[in-house]
Motif scaffolding. Structure first.
Motif, mmCIF file in Angstrom:
data_model
loop_
_atom_site.group_PDB
_atom_site.id
_atom_site.type_symbol
_atom_site.label_atom_id
_atom_site.label_comp_id
_atom_site.label_asym_id
_atom_site.label_seq_id
_atom_site.Cartn_x
_atom_site.Cartn_y
_atom_site.Cartn_z
ATOM 1 N N PRO A 85 -1.464 -0.144 6.802
ATOM 2 C CA PRO A 85 -1.271 -0.768 8.210
ATOM 3 C C PRO A 85 0.261 -1.562 7.756
ATOM 4 O O PRO A 85 0.560 -2.091 6.727
ATOM 5 C CB PRO A 85 -2.201 -2.046 8.264
ATOM 6 C CG PRO A 85 -2.703 -2.315 6.886
ATOM 7 C CD PRO A 85 -2.790 -0.910 6.085
ATOM 8 N N SER A 114 -1.899 -2.568 11.665
ATOM 9 C CA SER A 114 -1.551 -4.004 11.454
ATOM 10 C C SER A 114 -1.892 -4.500 12.718
ATOM 11 O O SER A 114 -1.983 -4.208 13.818
ATOM 12 C CB SER A 114 -0.051 -4.047 11.274
ATOM 13 O OG SER A 114 0.163 -5.417 11.273
ATOM 14 N N THR A 164 -5.894 -9.242 5.009
ATOM 15 C CA THR A 164 -4.685 -9.440 4.146
ATOM 16 C C THR A 164 -4.865 -10.750 3.315
ATOM 17 O O THR A 164 -4.929 -11.914 4.194
ATOM 18 C CB THR A 164 -3.556 -9.336 4.651
ATOM 19 O OG1 THR A 164 -3.417 -8.040 5.330
ATOM 20 C CG2 THR A 164 -2.354 -9.523 3.864
ATOM 21 N N ASP A 324 -2.475 0.523 -3.148
ATOM 22 C CA ASP A 324 -1.437 1.009 -2.464
ATOM 23 C C ASP A 324 -0.114 0.508 -3.133
ATOM 24 O O ASP A 324 -0.183 -0.444 -3.931
ATOM 25 C CB ASP A 324 -1.283 0.440 -0.853
ATOM 26 C CG ASP A 324 -1.036 -0.999 -0.748
ATOM 27 O OD1 ASP A 324 -0.609 -1.783 -1.405
ATOM 28 O OD2 ASP A 324 -1.209 -1.239 0.558
ATOM 29 N N ARG A 328 4.804 7.846 -3.974
ATOM 30 C CA ARG A 328 5.909 8.718 -3.311
ATOM 31 C C ARG A 328 5.732 10.047 -3.576
ATOM 32 O O ARG A 328 6.360 10.864 -3.268
ATOM 33 C CB ARG A 328 7.186 8.384 -3.831
ATOM 34 C CG ARG A 328 7.438 6.605 -3.256
ATOM 35 C CD ARG A 328 7.494 6.537 -1.853
ATOM 36 N NE ARG A 328 8.066 5.277 -1.417
ATOM 37 C CZ ARG A 328 7.020 4.033 -1.213
ATOM 38 N NH1 ARG A 328 5.688 4.590 -1.151
ATOM 39 N NH2 ARG A 328 7.371 2.941 -0.973
HETATM 40 C C1 FMN Z 1 7.435 -2.987 7.266
HETATM 41 C C2 FMN Z 1 6.330 -3.198 6.448
HETATM 42 C C3 FMN Z 1 5.231 -3.834 7.415
HETATM 43 C C4 FMN Z 1 4.030 -4.283 6.888
HETATM 44 N N1 FMN Z 1 3.179 -4.845 7.544
HETATM 45 C C5 FMN Z 1 2.042 -5.305 7.106
HETATM 46 C C6 FMN Z 1 0.962 -5.769 7.911
HETATM 47 O O1 FMN Z 1 1.130 -6.167 9.089
HETATM 48 N N2 FMN Z 1 -0.155 -6.245 7.217
HETATM 49 C C7 FMN Z 1 -0.440 -5.959 6.046
HETATM 50 O O2 FMN Z 1 -1.613 -6.155 5.769
HETATM 51 N N3 FMN Z 1 0.492 -5.218 5.233
HETATM 52 C C8 FMN Z 1 1.664 -5.011 5.928
HETATM 53 N N4 FMN Z 1 2.469 -4.393 4.835
HETATM 54 C C9 FMN Z 1 1.922 -3.824 3.534
HETATM 55 C C10 FMN Z 1 1.625 -2.413 3.665
HETATM 56 O O3 FMN Z 1 0.353 -2.567 4.191
HETATM 57 C C11 FMN Z 1 1.216 -1.908 2.282
HETATM 58 O O4 FMN Z 1 0.532 -2.925 1.491
HETATM 59 C C12 FMN Z 1 2.460 -1.466 1.537
HETATM 60 O O5 FMN Z 1 3.691 -1.124 2.368
HETATM 61 C C13 FMN Z 1 2.386 -0.373 0.382
HETATM 62 O O6 FMN Z 1 3.731 -0.279 -0.098
HETATM 63 P P1 FMN Z 1 4.579 1.026 0.147
HETATM 64 O O7 FMN Z 1 5.232 0.660 1.402
HETATM 65 O O8 FMN Z 1 5.353 0.821 -1.065
HETATM 66 O O9 FMN Z 1 3.655 2.186 0.165
HETATM 67 C C14 FMN Z 1 3.805 -3.872 5.466
HETATM 68 C C15 FMN Z 1 4.825 -3.178 4.784
HETATM 69 C C16 FMN Z 1 5.813 -2.915 5.193
HETATM 70 C C17 FMN Z 1 6.814 -2.116 4.329
#
Ligand code: FMN
Ligand code: COI
Length: 405
Positions: A85, A114, A164, A324, A328
């Protein structure tokens, strides 16, 4: 295994996808999506920590029929990977979360939505059809809002909520603050559209701000600037509501389990230690995601691949463990599975796919991972995902010393 023809000769790797996406996004969006907290060291370590592990390939094993599928939420996922998400996907492309949902459905890959999405959970459910999806939840101090969202997710066939747990306050993302990043007026956080539609025009402008200006106080910004905190009230905005410093094991997990009942599983996203993994099992959650929020929360926290082994050991197979952060390559997925993960999620790669070509870009991203995972399994001599184990890895320290796990 025959190598399949890639979709796009200009984009053969996730790194290339990131580079293309970089040129397609406006500065505010690029900074918001790509940065981590503070100096970004955890953001980078999430990726680089994978280099400590090397694969021990086995040969002469007839790898002509690779089975990369895994079962998740009662569905067959084509690879052991889902789309994590991430908030506000329409910033990347007008397809937004619907593009992601359609790409996931096509690739038979689970999707996390999300709470702060720019399409509603009902719209995403419709686009997903039977494909499994989970709702990421920020549990608000004002429980009634969360209860309503949970009820809607149940009705829309979501399999689980991913609570979260790593955001008691928001991490300090400097570019976002400096850019005074605002959600453009044509976009809304759709899951709370009702609440937002009742905001007067003047407040609406403020609502657009993902992260308010430095002049606002900590209670409004979601991060802890040392001032006395005022609990959120009024319209739901992410800076007022996403962070919740009052969350705790006793009152919140029991409440959430009751709300979700038998219809939706309760998972915790953001577990990073053995101690908390044991507490998660003790409190009866259905699964955990080892995550540091893509390096966006506590900078200096352990890379997730380094936190994974202690969590796996603590859980002892009682509940599934996902991970997570920084994934990559197909080989990263293989390494995570070898270290005991049951499944992995990728966040930014989907945003880059969207920025590059909308739904088609997310399809491309999933195709790249699919090909890489299947090729890695073939070249490592593993036919089924459940056979990926520690036997296939060694760990290298900084002096080049190689140790079996
Ligand atoms: C732009 C962005 C927005 C995110 N929004 C949320 C969110 O709304 N809720 C949440 O639990 N995690 C959020 N995350 C974290 C992601 O769920 C995830 O844990 C993370 O992106 C994993 O790492 P990666 O981007 O290196 O794959 C967000 C991450 C990014 C980069
Ligand atoms: C709405 C935000 C708090 C989304 C998020 O989790 C993030 O930007 O990392």
């Amino acid at each position: 295994m025959a190598t399949t023809t890639p979709h796009d000769l200009n984009c053969l790797t996730i790194e290339e996808l990131e580079a293309h996406a970089r040129t397609m996004m406006d500065k505010q969006t690029r900074d918001y999506y790509n940065e981590g907290a503070d100096s970004n060291s955890t953001l980078h370590e999430n990726m680089h920590a994978y280099n400590k592990y090397r694969i021990r390939p086995r040969v002469l094993r007839d790898v002509s029929r690779i089975n990369s599928t895994v079962n998740i939420f009662g569905h067959q996922n084509s690879i052991p990977l889902g789309v994590a998400p991430t908030a506000m996907q329409r910033l990347a492309h007008s397809d937004g979360e619907l593009g992601t949902a359609r790409a996931c459905k096509k690739a038979k890959v689970a999707m996390g939505l999300s709470s702060f999405a720019t399409h509603s959970l009902e719209e995403v459910a419709e686009a997903s059809g039977e494909n499994p999806r989970v709702l990421q939840l920020y549990l608000f101090e004002e429980r009634a809002h969360s209860a309503k969202l949970i009820q809607r997710a149940k009705e829309a066939g979501y399999k689980a909520v991913f609570l979260t747990v790593d955001t008691p306050f928001l991490g300090r993302r400097n570019m976002e603050i400096r850019n005074q990043f605002k959600l453009p007026p044509h976009l809304k956080v759709r899951n709370f559209a009702e609440e937002q539609d009742s905001i007067p025009a003047e407040a609406d402008e403020k609502e657009g701000a993902v992260r308010p200006t430095m002049q606002r106080s900590g209670s409004q910004t979601g991060y802890n600037d040392g001032e006395n905190r005022v609990p959120p009230s009024g319209p739901i905005t992410f800076h007022s509501h996403a962070a919740n410093p009052t969350l705790n094991w006793e009152k919140d997990i029991r409440w959430l389990k009751q709300e979700c009942g038998d219809e939706m599983q309760v998972w915790l996203k953001g577990i990073a230690t053995a101690e908390d993994a044991i507490l998660a099992v003790h409190h009866g959650v259905d699964g955990i995601v080892v995550s540091n929020h893509g390096g966006r929360q506590l900078n200096g926290a352990l890379a997730t691949i380094d936190a994974l082994p202690e969590v796996v050991e603590a859980v002892r197979g009682k509940i599934p463990v996902h991970v997570d952060g920084g994934i990559r390559h197909g080989t990263d997925v293989f390494k995570a599975m070898a270290l005991g993960a049951d499944f992995v999620w990728v966040g930014r790669p989907a945003l880059w796919g969207l920025a590059y070509k909308g739904q088609e870009g997310v399809e491309l991203m999933l195709k790249l991972f699919t090909d890489e995972i299947r090729l890695c399994m073939s070249l490592a001599g593993v036919v089924r995902v459940e056979d990926i184990s520690k036997e296939y890895l060694v760990k290298m320290d900084s002096s080049g010393f190689v140790a079996r796990l």
